[in-house]
Design an enzyme around this catalytic site. Structure first.
Site, PDB file in Angstrom:
ATOM      1  N   GLY A   1      22.282  30.575  30.866  1.00  0.00           N
ATOM      2  CA  GLY A   1      23.645  30.721  30.347  1.00  0.00           C
ATOM      3  C   GLY A   1      24.575  29.944  31.265  1.00  0.00           C
ATOM      4  O   GLY A   1      25.008  28.833  30.973  1.00  0.00           O
ATOM      5  N   ARG A   2      24.792  30.515  32.451  1.00  0.00           N
ATOM      6  CA  ARG A   2      25.706  29.936  33.440  1.00  0.00           C
ATOM      7  C   ARG A   2      25.390  28.459  33.733  1.00  0.00           C
ATOM      8  O   ARG A   2      26.289  27.633  33.779  1.00  0.00           O
ATOM      9  CB  ARG A   2      25.586  30.748  34.731  1.00  0.00           C
ATOM     10  CG  ARG A   2      26.599  30.403  35.780  1.00  0.00           C
ATOM     11  CD  ARG A   2      26.294  31.111  37.102  1.00  0.00           C
ATOM     12  NE  ARG A   2      25.843  32.471  36.963  1.00  0.00           N
ATOM     13  CZ  ARG A   2      26.603  33.556  37.127  1.00  0.00           C
ATOM     14  NH1 ARG A   2      27.862  33.429  37.463  1.00  0.00           N
ATOM     15  NH2 ARG A   2      26.099  34.757  36.975  1.00  0.00           N
TER      16      ARG A   2
ATOM     17  N   CYS B   1      48.599  44.557  37.068  1.00  0.00           N
ATOM     18  CA  CYS B   1      49.044  45.613  37.987  1.00  0.00           C
ATOM     19  C   CYS B   1      47.843  46.213  38.714  1.00  0.00           C
ATOM     20  O   CYS B   1      47.497  47.390  38.532  1.00  0.00           O
ATOM     21  CB  CYS B   1      49.783  46.690  37.204  1.00  0.00           C
ATOM     22  SG  CYS B   1      51.134  46.018  36.280  1.00  0.00           S
ATOM     23  N   GLU B   2      47.185  45.410  39.495  1.00  0.00           N
ATOM     24  CA  GLU B   2      45.991  45.816  40.247  1.00  0.00           C
ATOM     25  C   GLU B   2      45.952  45.000  41.526  1.00  0.00           C
ATOM     26  O   GLU B   2      46.117  43.779  41.474  1.00  0.00           O
ATOM     27  CB  GLU B   2      44.701  45.457  39.478  1.00  0.00           C
ATOM     28  CG  GLU B   2      44.525  46.096  38.143  1.00  0.00           C
ATOM     29  CD  GLU B   2      44.071  47.539  38.208  1.00  0.00           C
ATOM     30  OE1 GLU B   2      43.405  47.908  39.190  1.00  0.00           O
ATOM     31  OE2 GLU B   2      44.403  48.281  37.278  1.00  0.00           O
TER      32      GLU B   2
ATOM     33  N   TYR C   1      32.587  41.153  41.144  1.00  0.00           N
ATOM     34  CA  TYR C   1      31.432  40.731  41.969  1.00  0.00           C
ATOM     35  C   TYR C   1      31.865  40.094  43.301  1.00  0.00           C
ATOM     36  O   TYR C   1      31.051  39.441  43.954  1.00  0.00           O
ATOM     37  CB  TYR C   1      30.584  39.688  41.239  1.00  0.00           C
ATOM     38  CG  TYR C   1      30.323  39.952  39.790  1.00  0.00           C
ATOM     39  CD1 TYR C   1      29.480  40.980  39.385  1.00  0.00           C
ATOM     40  CD2 TYR C   1      30.904  39.148  38.810  1.00  0.00           C
ATOM     41  CE1 TYR C   1      29.235  41.206  38.047  1.00  0.00           C
ATOM     42  CE2 TYR C   1      30.659  39.365  37.466  1.00  0.00           C
ATOM     43  CZ  TYR C   1      29.831  40.407  37.096  1.00  0.00           C
ATOM     44  OH  TYR C   1      29.588  40.612  35.760  1.00  0.00           O
TER      45      TYR C   1
ATOM     46  N   TYR D   1      31.067  33.376  31.902  1.00  0.00           N
ATOM     47  CA  TYR D   1      31.459  34.765  32.181  1.00  0.00           C
ATOM     48  C   TYR D   1      32.938  34.910  32.563  1.00  0.00           C
ATOM     49  O   TYR D   1      33.294  35.800  33.335  1.00  0.00           O
ATOM     50  CB  TYR D   1      30.553  35.375  33.260  1.00  0.00           C
ATOM     51  CG  TYR D   1      29.095  35.296  32.885  1.00  0.00           C
ATOM     52  CD1 TYR D   1      28.600  36.047  31.820  1.00  0.00           C
ATOM     53  CD2 TYR D   1      28.223  34.436  33.554  1.00  0.00           C
ATOM     54  CE1 TYR D   1      27.264  35.953  31.445  1.00  0.00           C
ATOM     55  CE2 TYR D   1      26.887  34.339  33.179  1.00  0.00           C
ATOM     56  CZ  TYR D   1      26.417  35.100  32.125  1.00  0.00           C
ATOM     57  OH  TYR D   1      25.105  35.005  31.762  1.00  0.00           O
TER      58      TYR D   1
ATOM     59  N   ARG E   1      35.684  38.054  37.508  1.00  0.00           N
ATOM     60  CA  ARG E   1      34.546  37.903  38.411  1.00  0.00           C
ATOM     61  C   ARG E   1      34.883  38.207  39.893  1.00  0.00           C
ATOM     62  O   ARG E   1      34.078  38.873  40.560  1.00  0.00           O
ATOM     63  CB  ARG E   1      33.900  36.528  38.264  1.00  0.00           C
ATOM     64  CG  ARG E   1      33.370  36.289  36.831  1.00  0.00           C
ATOM     65  CD  ARG E   1      32.384  35.137  36.743  1.00  0.00           C
ATOM     66  NE  ARG E   1      31.138  35.450  37.412  1.00  0.00           N
ATOM     67  CZ  ARG E   1      30.801  34.976  38.586  1.00  0.00           C
ATOM     68  NH1 ARG E   1      31.571  34.127  39.195  1.00  0.00           N
ATOM     69  NH2 ARG E   1      29.671  35.348  39.161  1.00  0.00           N
TER      70      ARG E   1
ATOM     71  N   GLU F   1      16.164  31.039  29.320  1.00  0.00           N
ATOM     72  CA  GLU F   1      17.444  31.404  28.708  1.00  0.00           C
ATOM     73  C   GLU F   1      18.616  31.155  29.652  1.00  0.00           C
ATOM     74  O   GLU F   1      19.287  32.103  30.080  1.00  0.00           O
ATOM     75  CB  GLU F   1      17.437  32.899  28.366  1.00  0.00           C
ATOM     76  CG  GLU F   1      16.405  33.298  27.371  1.00  0.00           C
ATOM     77  CD  GLU F   1      16.319  34.810  27.187  1.00  0.00           C
ATOM     78  OE1 GLU F   1      15.876  35.227  26.124  1.00  0.00           O
ATOM     79  OE2 GLU F   1      16.687  35.560  28.114  1.00  0.00           O
TER      80      GLU F   1
END
Ligand code: LLP
Length: 443
Positions: free
Chosen positions: A291-292, A368-369, A333, A397, A329, A289
């Protein structure tokens, strides 16, 4: 880190026939761009190297990486199956005209509604995550008097060297039932034995994502086949299918280790073939399976530079018109990305300066982070307000995890192939942003 169909003309980056500045102006930024030929090339690698004379193989695209009807069409025409994780995914995939009998339903907390929808659609397999879900599915199948094909998810306890948030096979992971938990496996078997409409087609595992070390995949395959053999001996139940999940890494940075997909796929096939023979298993089908690995490095994001700033402390910032809202991301991460100015690319030069000067910028967004960082310490020769910044390998993602924080609109998604552009998802409008709000409420 440029994609397959990218070229440089007159100091500008192109994909197919289009300059990235032209695309940015036409579809506005942030803009997600997919290199269609890049995706097709990846599909072909999977199809060529994930095959065996001893059993059938099935490649399932993990649609959580990125899902759009246009991509479903590309996959459907090339014999790739697809997975869904919710009724929302099922709805989109169904509307795209994708064949229902090539859909898998995943999810670690499926609602009855989601299970019902999958059963009504006649999906290929429901991947059951727990014995309690299995009990619910049994009741549902009896109520509906419908046969359901299932794979049961096992947590094989394989360590995968990746970010802790995308590891899924620790003793503490929330997915599947542990390979070590004999009591639970007994219960699972008991439910299957009593179920008139449920079929245990096989087992599933998925050990994590962005896994570079091929040994983890081999270990997972070996462990799952050992389990399948022990299971057959103990319960007298043989299964037809083994699904090893996804997790194949891609390169984000030039210096990232090269993942030789062809080699990894070949090794997985060889491992399974030899164990199946050694154990005398009757495996009919092996599944994976990805994805990436199917879409990640064929996608990139375009932004426009709105502002440049040097802080009193000396840090230099490039401000782009998106950020963590379209690529979470780095914040989630600590993921790293390769960045370039798309409209001012240096042509390779034989006598280039062996001691280039360094000009480091952090590329940051509108949110605003302070965690709203797309790339840190990027060495960029020259950048100006209005330039187009390209961020590579954002095909997986990023759009699928995007959000409307700070009222930012999700950008459009386009696929480019030669002289053809397909606008797979349009840019959100301001009206889209307020579509679910009730403005008629009174105090
Ligand atoms: N199968 C199952 C059951 C999965 O849960 C996943 C990913 C895949 C396949 C596909 O894994 P891939 O081939 O894409 O590595 N948001 C994170 C990744 C989360 C992966 C979730 N499950 C990221 O941005 O790195």
């Amino acid at each position: 880190m440029r994609t397959k169909s990218m070229t440089v003309k007159n100091g500008e980056l192109y994909i197919g026939d289009f300059s990235l500045s032209e695309l940015s102006a036409r579809y506005r930024t942030p803009l997600y761009v997919y290199d269609e030929e890049g995706i097709i090339e990846k599909i072909n690698i999977f199809k060529e190297y994930f095959r065996s004379d001893k059993f059938a193989t099935e490649i399932v695209y993990a649609s959580k990486a990125f899902l759009a009807p246009y991509l479903c069409k590309i996959l459907a025409g090339r014999d790739i199956s697809i997975d869904a994780v919710s009724v929302g995914d099922l709805h989109l995939i169904e509307k795209s005209g994708f064949p229902n009998n090539r859909i898998l339903l995943h999810g670690n907390n499926k609602s009855n509604g989601e299970l019902e929808k999958a059963v009504e659609m006649g999906v290929e397999y429901v991947v059951v995550d727990s014995y309690t879900e299995l009990a619910r599915l049994k009741d549902l199948s009896e109520k509906k008097e419908k046969h359901i094909n299932t794979l049961f998810r096992i947590n094989p306890g394989i360590y995968a060297d990746t970010h802790a948030y995308i590891e899924t096979s620790l003793l503490s992971s929330k997915f599947g039932e542990s390979i070590h938990d004999e009591e639970i496996i007994d219960k699972v078997v008991d439910i299957y034995r009593r179920a008139k409409y449920l079929r245990l087609d096989g087992f599933h595992c998925h050990i994590g994502s962005q896994i570079n070390n091929p040994k983890s995949f081999i270990a997972a395959a070996q462990t799952m086949l050992n389990f399948t053999k022990r299971f057959a001996q103990k319960y007298g139940m043989e299964v037809d299918v083994l699904n090893l999940g996804g997790g194949f890494a891609i390169k984000y940075l030039e210096n990232d280790a090269e993942v030789d997909l062809r080699w990894v796929l070949t090794e997985i096939i060889k491992t399974v073939e030899s164990r199946v023979e050694k154990y005398g298993l009757k495996l009919k089908k092996l599944m994976i399976e990805p994805g990436r690995a199917l879409v990640g490095d064929s996608g990139f994001t375009l932004y426009r530079v709105g502002l440049l700033k040097k802080t009193f402390g000396g840090k230099k910032y490039i401000f782009i018109d998106g950020g963590m809202s379209d690529n979470i991301r780095p914040a989630l991460y600590q993921a790293k990305f390769t960045v370039e100015v798309a409209n001012r690319v240096a042509e390779p030069d034989d006598d280039s300066d062996p001691y280039p000067s360094f000009n480091f910028y952090d590329v940051v967004g509108k949110c605003c982070e302070s965690a709203d960082i797309i790339a840190e310490a990027v060495n960029i020769d020259e950048v100006r307000i209005g330039d187009i910044i390209v961020v590579y390998a954002t095909g997986a993602y990023c759009y699928s995890m995007s959000m409307n924080y700070n009222g930012l609109q999700r950008g459009a998604v386009i696929f480019v192939k030669g002289d053809k552009i397909t606008e797979a998802i349009r840019r959100q409008s301001l009206d889209d942003l307020v579509a679910t709000c009730d403005f008629g409420v009174t105090e």
